[in-house]
Write a protein that holds these residues in place. Sequence first.
Motif, PDB file in Angstrom:
ATOM      1  N   ARG A 457       1.141  -2.074 -20.052  1.00  0.00           N
ATOM      2  CA  ARG A 457      -0.330  -2.004 -19.645  1.00  0.00           C
ATOM      3  C   ARG A 457      -0.563  -2.351 -18.165  1.00  0.00           C
ATOM      4  O   ARG A 457      -1.219  -2.085 -17.501  1.00  0.00           O
ATOM      5  N   LEU A 458       0.293  -3.699 -18.020  1.00  0.00           N
ATOM      6  CA  LEU A 458       0.105  -4.105 -16.675  1.00  0.00           C
ATOM      7  C   LEU A 458       0.513  -3.305 -15.550  1.00  0.00           C
ATOM      8  O   LEU A 458      -0.324  -3.087 -14.512  1.00  0.00           O
ATOM      9  N   HIS A 459       1.797  -2.580 -15.680  1.00  0.00           N
ATOM     10  CA  HIS A 459       2.115  -1.614 -14.471  1.00  0.00           C
ATOM     11  C   HIS A 459       1.179  -0.225 -14.521  1.00  0.00           C
ATOM     12  O   HIS A 459       1.321   0.154 -13.438  1.00  0.00           O
ATOM     13  N   ALA A 460       0.721   0.041 -15.664  1.00  0.00           N
ATOM     14  CA  ALA A 460       0.016   1.254 -15.685  1.00  0.00           C
ATOM     15  C   ALA A 460      -1.169   0.860 -14.832  1.00  0.00           C
ATOM     16  O   ALA A 460      -1.674   1.884 -14.084  1.00  0.00           O
ATOM     17  N   TYR A 461      -2.059   0.083 -14.965  1.00  0.00           N
ATOM     18  CA  TYR A 461      -2.934  -0.467 -14.339  1.00  0.00           C
ATOM     19  C   TYR A 461      -2.409  -0.662 -12.937  1.00  0.00           C
ATOM     20  O   TYR A 461      -3.360  -0.151 -11.851  1.00  0.00           O
ATOM     21  N   TRP A 462      -1.833  -1.068 -12.487  1.00  0.00           N
ATOM     22  CA  TRP A 462      -1.134  -1.465 -11.101  1.00  0.00           C
ATOM     23  C   TRP A 462      -0.960   0.000 -10.454  1.00  0.00           C
ATOM     24  O   TRP A 462      -1.457   0.357  -9.332  1.00  0.00           O
ATOM     25  N   ALA A 463      -0.299   0.940 -11.057  1.00  0.00           N
ATOM     26  CA  ALA A 463      -0.037   2.268 -10.506  1.00  0.00           C
ATOM     27  C   ALA A 463      -1.377   2.906 -10.442  1.00  0.00           C
ATOM     28  O   ALA A 463      -1.615   3.776  -9.432  1.00  0.00           O
ATOM     29  N   ARG A 464      -2.264   2.937 -11.259  1.00  0.00           N
ATOM     30  CA  ARG A 464      -3.362   3.419 -11.184  1.00  0.00           C
ATOM     31  C   ARG A 464      -4.420   3.059 -10.011  1.00  0.00           C
ATOM     32  O   ARG A 464      -4.868   4.043  -9.323  1.00  0.00           O
ATOM     33  N   LEU A 465      -4.220   1.602  -9.751  1.00  0.00           N
ATOM     34  CA  LEU A 465      -5.103   1.292  -8.734  1.00  0.00           C
ATOM     35  C   LEU A 465      -4.278   1.691  -7.312  1.00  0.00           C
ATOM     36  O   LEU A 465      -4.788   1.905  -6.480  1.00  0.00           O
ATOM     37  N   GLU A 466      -2.968   1.922  -7.294  1.00  0.00           N
ATOM     38  CA  GLU A 466      -2.463   1.959  -6.152  1.00  0.00           C
ATOM     39  C   GLU A 466      -2.857   3.696  -5.755  1.00  0.00           C
ATOM     40  O   GLU A 466      -2.705   3.994  -4.528  1.00  0.00           O
ATOM     41  N   LEU A 467      -2.845   4.388  -6.762  1.00  0.00           N
ATOM     42  CA  LEU A 467      -3.114   5.797  -6.310  1.00  0.00           C
ATOM     43  C   LEU A 467      -4.504   6.070  -6.168  1.00  0.00           C
ATOM     44  O   LEU A 467      -4.970   6.522  -5.036  1.00  0.00           O
ATOM     45  N   GLN A 473       0.466   7.296  -3.181  1.00  0.00           N
ATOM     46  CA  GLN A 473       1.144   7.917  -4.127  1.00  0.00           C
ATOM     47  C   GLN A 473       2.629   7.397  -4.292  1.00  0.00           C
ATOM     48  O   GLN A 473       3.108   7.147  -5.382  1.00  0.00           O
ATOM     49  N   LEU A 474       2.933   6.995  -3.172  1.00  0.00           N
ATOM     50  CA  LEU A 474       4.508   6.766  -3.021  1.00  0.00           C
ATOM     51  C   LEU A 474       4.617   5.192  -3.733  1.00  0.00           C
ATOM     52  O   LEU A 474       5.320   4.794  -4.442  1.00  0.00           O
ATOM     53  N   ALA A 475       3.418   4.293  -3.455  1.00  0.00           N
ATOM     54  CA  ALA A 475       3.343   3.152  -4.263  1.00  0.00           C
ATOM     55  C   ALA A 475       3.179   3.255  -5.640  1.00  0.00           C
ATOM     56  O   ALA A 475       3.771   2.400  -6.390  1.00  0.00           O
ATOM     57  N   ALA A 476       2.505   4.207  -6.056  1.00  0.00           N
ATOM     58  CA  ALA A 476       2.291   4.307  -7.459  1.00  0.00           C
ATOM     59  C   ALA A 476       3.599   4.751  -8.099  1.00  0.00           C
ATOM     60  O   ALA A 476       3.822   4.120  -9.226  1.00  0.00           O
ATOM     61  N   TRP A 480       5.809   2.769 -11.126  1.00  0.00           N
ATOM     62  CA  TRP A 480       6.252   3.398 -12.431  1.00  0.00           C
ATOM     63  C   TRP A 480       8.041   3.207 -12.439  1.00  0.00           C
ATOM     64  O   TRP A 480       8.360   3.084 -13.522  1.00  0.00           O
ATOM     65  N   GLU A 481       8.595   3.395 -11.354  1.00  0.00           N
ATOM     66  CA  GLU A 481      10.000   3.163 -11.333  1.00  0.00           C
ATOM     67  C   GLU A 481      10.498   1.982 -11.564  1.00  0.00           C
ATOM     68  O   GLU A 481      11.616   1.543 -12.210  1.00  0.00           O
ATOM     69  N   THR A 482       9.823   0.895 -11.141  1.00  0.00           N
ATOM     70  CA  THR A 482      10.124  -0.530 -11.298  1.00  0.00           C
ATOM     71  C   THR A 482       9.884  -0.769 -12.921  1.00  0.00           C
ATOM     72  O   THR A 482      10.704  -1.574 -13.427  1.00  0.00           O
ATOM     73  N   LEU A 483       8.940  -0.250 -13.385  1.00  0.00           N
ATOM     74  CA  LEU A 483       8.779  -0.404 -14.921  1.00  0.00           C
ATOM     75  C   LEU A 483       9.975   0.438 -15.598  1.00  0.00           C
ATOM     76  O   LEU A 483      10.328  -0.275 -16.757  1.00  0.00           O
ATOM     77  N   LEU A 484      10.096   1.386 -15.339  1.00  0.00           N
ATOM     78  CA  LEU A 484      11.315   2.180 -16.126  1.00  0.00           C
ATOM     79  C   LEU A 484      12.553   1.295 -16.056  1.00  0.00           C
ATOM     80  O   LEU A 484      13.467   1.478 -16.957  1.00  0.00           O
ATOM     81  N   LYS A 485      12.814   0.627 -14.835  1.00  0.00           N
ATOM     82  CA  LYS A 485      13.942  -0.217 -14.846  1.00  0.00           C
ATOM     83  C   LYS A 485      14.036  -1.367 -15.772  1.00  0.00           C
ATOM     84  O   LYS A 485      14.891  -1.739 -16.323  1.00  0.00           O
ATOM     85  N   LEU A 486      12.918  -1.787 -16.264  1.00  0.00           N
ATOM     86  CA  LEU A 486      12.460  -2.968 -17.025  1.00  0.00           C
ATOM     87  C   LEU A 486      12.591  -2.307 -18.432  1.00  0.00           C
ATOM     88  O   LEU A 486      12.880  -2.968 -19.433  1.00  0.00           O
ATOM     89  N   MET A 500       1.006  10.745 -14.946  1.00  0.00           N
ATOM     90  CA  MET A 500       0.201  10.586 -13.859  1.00  0.00           C
ATOM     91  C   MET A 500       0.669  11.747 -12.888  1.00  0.00           C
ATOM     92  O   MET A 500      -0.261  12.447 -12.170  1.00  0.00           O
ATOM     93  N   GLU A 501       1.927  12.091 -12.855  1.00  0.00           N
ATOM     94  CA  GLU A 501       2.463  13.331 -11.947  1.00  0.00           C
ATOM     95  C   GLU A 501       1.586  14.730 -12.457  1.00  0.00           C
ATOM     96  O   GLU A 501       1.398  15.381 -11.584  1.00  0.00           O
ATOM     97  N   THR A 502       1.250  14.851 -13.679  1.00  0.00           N
ATOM     98  CA  THR A 502       0.836  15.830 -14.558  1.00  0.00           C
ATOM     99  C   THR A 502      -0.669  16.026 -13.873  1.00  0.00           C
ATOM    100  O   THR A 502      -1.051  17.077 -13.456  1.00  0.00           O
ATOM    101  N   GLU A 503      -1.304  15.010 -13.862  1.00  0.00           N
ATOM    102  CA  GLU A 503      -2.388  14.871 -13.441  1.00  0.00           C
ATOM    103  C   GLU A 503      -2.667  15.342 -11.964  1.00  0.00           C
ATOM    104  O   GLU A 503      -3.719  15.692 -11.489  1.00  0.00           O
ATOM    105  N   LEU A 504      -1.816  14.756 -11.141  1.00  0.00           N
ATOM    106  CA  LEU A 504      -2.068  14.909  -9.636  1.00  0.00           C
ATOM    107  C   LEU A 504      -1.533  16.499  -9.350  1.00  0.00           C
ATOM    108  O   LEU A 504      -1.441  17.053  -8.437  1.00  0.00           O
TER     109      LEU A 504
END
Length: 809
Positions: A457-467, A473-476, A480-486, A500-504
């Motif tokens: 939830r934290l990272h999804a919110y973060w990515a949404r605000l970055e976008l 987009q690169l920051a968003a 997500w990549e950071t989250l996938l590592k975790l 996210m990518e699909t919606e874009l």
Amino acid sequence: MEEETLNPLTSEQGNNDDQSMPDLPDQDLGSSDSYSDSDSGSEDGGDQAHQNLQLQTLEAELSTNPANYDTHVQYIKILRQMADIEKLRQAREAMNQLFPLTPSMWQDWAKDDASLSTGSDAFLAIEKLYERGVFEYLSISLWRDYLDFVKENDPSIRECSPAGISKARDLFERALTAAGLHVSEGNKLWEAYRSFELAIFHTIDEKDNQAREKQIQRIRSLFHRQLSVPHVNMRSRLLDYKAWEVEQGNILDAGSSDLDGISFQVASAYKKALEMYDARVHLEEQICRQDMSDSERLQNFMNYLRFEQSSGDPARVQMLYERAITDFPISSYLWLDYTHYLDKTLKVGNVITNVYSRAVMNCPSVGELWVRYMLSLERGHASEKEIASVFEKSLLCTLTLDEYLDLYLTRVDSLRRRISCAIEGEHGLEYSLIRETFQNASDYLSAYLKNTDGLLRLHAYWARLELNLHKDQLAARGVWETLLKLCGSMLEAWQGYIAMETELGHVNEARALYRRCYSKRFLGTGSEDICHSWLRFEREFGSLDDFDHAVQKVTPRLEELELFKSQQESKLTEENPLKKNARDKRKQVSDVPNEQHPAKRQKDAAQKPKKAHGKDSEVMNSGEQTKVEKTKATGDQPDIENEQQIKERGPEKRKANDEHLRQFFSDVGGVVAIRILHDKFTGKSRGLAYVDFSDDGHLVAAVAKNKQVLLGKKLSIARSDPKHGKKEHARGAESNNSAEASNAPRARQAQQSTYNRGSNNVQLRGKNTFATPRNILALGHSTNKPKTEEQDDEKPKSNDEFRNMFRKG
């Protein structure tokens, strides 16, 4: 009533406290923080050496554990006995940085400083101490001390200057607002106020009739106000009022009937107040009882509060809450209830934020209070600096991980709103504050919340605000990549990134993510879900080649997963067959899926098959057929039966015909032909059926219905393979294009099949199998269709290869 005095600076009861080091009073909030022993110190330490040793021990304890409340109390007690005023003042300040002080502690502090300090600076400092004290807890006694101190030591009040009198009246009005509704003790403040006004009256020149009449009216107004408030001893106050009016010549006989000679408005207000008091007297008695446990007394307070809330007077409710928290200052339940009531009734204002500031001081380890405190500041349009300060303080408290996460998210919420809607008079906030908050949250929480919904939830919110807010987009993607590592083993993390990518509209990026994750192992049915999700994605966004490629990739993966599942179930059966049989019995009904394949399907009635061309082998190369197999629960358990089993025991066996199968695949669509097989010698059903589909997409969807139930029996659905000979097929051999889902060997299937010659019905009992006939060519199939070669993915393994791989393991 003794209320006439010529000195307006002296309260009704006067202040007889000795200005030397006073005796220590009992504490209001319990014995744990009381230091009411004599200042002689003979019982606590005796001589100076022993006191010094105690002092050193307490100082050492506070240096290692400054949050120890009782150590602070004992430390202040020893310093007070030693009369070290400077060190005592520092000790009190240090304690108050961490904890609220009890009313009696504030009284002692103010009296100690007043006994050793003189001058205007000392007066202002002590006045400030009283202000701090009455802010933290409600105490009639502390308010009386405060009022008496100001009257006696403020030069402007002592000289009866207009400014001084106005200051005193403002302070009295504040006292009445804070505690004038106190049922059992509030009348003390009213009487002190009235005594002050009577003293002012006696200083007015007797010739100044206008000034004297104005003062008389002021005193009369105080009487009327007090008589309209429910207090103890109301009749005595009424008689005091009548006696005063006799002195003014307005009532002839003060001893007449209670309400005789009183105006209708005053009498009406008095009777209403008396009724209110009568309705509350039993509740007052309950909360004042000392012969019960704290939990019982707290419950009595809550009963009283519910009564006041039902009466609908917020001022009375708030007064009672203040009385309750004075007696139970560390009850988080009480603070939460109090603040919730204020949020509901007042919504905004300094009153609410003041209560929250005291709540977090008394209960600093309750995350919800900090969150609601920040929200109340935002509603009250507090500055960014003030909100940030509260947020930073909250992070220093001992909270749960979920509470820390809630605090970070609340902080981000506030920053987002302030950036989106700039507040007038405040400089624009930088987005970097949001990014910094998210980063700090991730750094702190990632180690503890790995693979949890909270971190997602934290990272999804973060990515949404970055976008959306920062337009980056690169920051968003980086978030997500950071989250996938975790949390790379969380299906939801991949799904969020893909969404996210699909919606874009970034189809290629979304497809690349599917290729990265479709072969990963996820919890539950996640591995199957991501495969089906990829197929739906290509159906909606991809070309035919993209769809074919996805099918080619996920089909062996699905077969592998199904094979692994079958082997695990077989292994479990071999290890404990009785337990497995009982489990299957219990799950026979609950295993029915609640929802169908999510992709949209066309009904087969709408399909217009093309004319067939080519031979059997070419049909299987097209990937347009499926084999459906009926599974049988192993074992028997007579004492566990469900409704479906009872129905199937009867003389009329439930049988599947063409229509049943067509209806079963109706949500898939694309059914071209159905053929139920019978034994060529006996004519009885072989328990097999072949179903032909118009295209590969419908075939894949049909295979996805594996393990679903038809007529109360679970089916096993697999792709038929024309490359293997008839002998191999009879044994249940598998090819690249077929998926085995059986829980039992093929040899057992042959024994368990039932036959019914001459009938187009299949009896659903034992190990029945439905499959696509290999001698029916799919309509519209071309015999010259070239094979598709893999470009960037490895060649998928066949079922035989998967089987051998597992056997080796």
